[in-house]
Write an enzyme that holds these catalytic residues in place. Structure first.
Site, PDB file in Angstrom:
ATOM      1  N   ASP A 220       0.812  -1.224   0.000  1.00 54.86           N
ATOM      2  CA  ASP A 220       0.000   0.000   0.000  1.00 54.86           C
ATOM      3  C   ASP A 220       0.838   1.263   0.000  1.00 54.86           C
ATOM      4  O   ASP A 220       0.282   2.378   0.007  1.00 54.86           O
ATOM      5  CB  ASP A 220      -0.964   0.000   1.187  1.00 54.86           C
ATOM      6  CG  ASP A 220      -0.248  -0.104   2.518  1.00 54.86           C
ATOM      7  OD1 ASP A 220       0.987   0.060   2.563  1.00 54.86           O
ATOM      8  OD2 ASP A 220      -0.924  -0.359   3.534  1.00 54.86           O
TER       9      ASP A 220
ATOM     10  N   ASP B 179       0.968 -10.776   6.476  1.00 54.56           N
ATOM     11  CA  ASP B 179       0.620 -10.091   5.241  1.00 54.56           C
ATOM     12  C   ASP B 179       1.939  -9.602   4.643  1.00 54.56           C
ATOM     13  O   ASP B 179       2.488  -8.577   5.053  1.00 54.56           O
ATOM     14  CB  ASP B 179      -0.328  -8.931   5.537  1.00 54.56           C
ATOM     15  CG  ASP B 179      -1.192  -8.553   4.357  1.00 54.56           C
ATOM     16  OD1 ASP B 179      -1.170  -9.272   3.350  1.00 54.56           O
ATOM     17  OD2 ASP B 179      -1.900  -7.527   4.439  1.00 54.56           O
TER      18      ASP B 179
END
Length: 234
Positions: free
Chosen positions: A90, A217
């Protein structure tokens, strides 16, 4: 005269030592006991260092060869099973790049979104909040050998598997890929080329929106932005 002591004027068999009168004639002092001087017993040298004493065990000879290092006993493999991994990218400043996260000497470094240079000021605002601090491009995974890769990861805060949030910053974990499918949703299972291979990841981010058995993640460019969609466009 006589020979009762070493260094006497006359030695046994000499005329001066034959009688007291002869001794006086020789201007000596008569020694009434004629005896052979006692010679000191020869000293017995100690055995050479290489010869063992009777009844003893010889010491090992000195050697210039160093003893082999003590082997550390192998650590038993204790895998914590039942976790799942996904990927994200991100571009946001990693949570562990803020001060006071984890048991580390320095926070994770972020990079300037415009120049790409590393930021040594841990208080620079994240690009996901209007600032200039972003995840560094070299946080992408890299290959060590055919069976091992390394990278960086965000972790869940569910408390499962020892993952609870900021305290995990800076910690490293080894993940081993298997082909097991997620039992609830029938998804998952590593690609056949990954099964049996390992990846060591360092925790650099915290997934506050992630819970359950989904624990890691992994930072992978193009893997998905998640809930933060403004970071990579900044």
């Amino acid at each position: 005269c006589g020979s009762c002591q070493p260094g006497a004027l006359a030695k046994p068999g000499q005329w001066c030592a034959d009688s007291e009168d002869n001794c006086r004639t020789c201007s000596g002092v008569w020694c009434p006991l004629i005896a052979t001087p006692i010679e000191p017993a020869p000293s017995t040298p100690w055995p050479a260092a290489s010869t063992p004493l009777p009844g003893s065990t010889p010491a090992p000879a000195a050697s210039s060869t160093q003893a082999p290092p003590t082997k550390v006993p192998p650590v038993a493999e204790e895998w914590i099973t039942g976790t799942w991994t996904t990927g994200y990218w991100d571009c946001c400043k990693p949570s562990c790049a803020w001060p006071g996260k984890g048991n580390v000497e320095k926070p994770t470094l972020a990079c300037d979104a415009r120049s790409g240079e590393r930021l040594f000021d841990a208080n620079v605002k994240s690009v996901c909040d209007g600032g200039t601090a972003a995840a560094c491009a070299d946080n992408a995974p890299f290959l060590v050998n055919s069976g091992l890769s390394m990278g960086f990861s965000a972790v869940a805060v569910s408390g499962k598997h020892g993952l609870s949030g900021d305290d995990n910053c800076g910690q490293c974990y080894e993940l081993k890929f298997v082909d097991q499918i997620h039992p609830k949703d029938s998804w998952g299972g590593a690609h056949p080329e990954l099964v049996g291979k390992s990846m060591v990841v360092q925790v650099t981010n915290i997934g506050y929106d992630v819970s359950g058995d989904h624990s890691f993640d992994i930072q992978i460019p193009g893997a998905g932005q998640g809930i933060f969609t403004s970071g990579c466009t900044a």
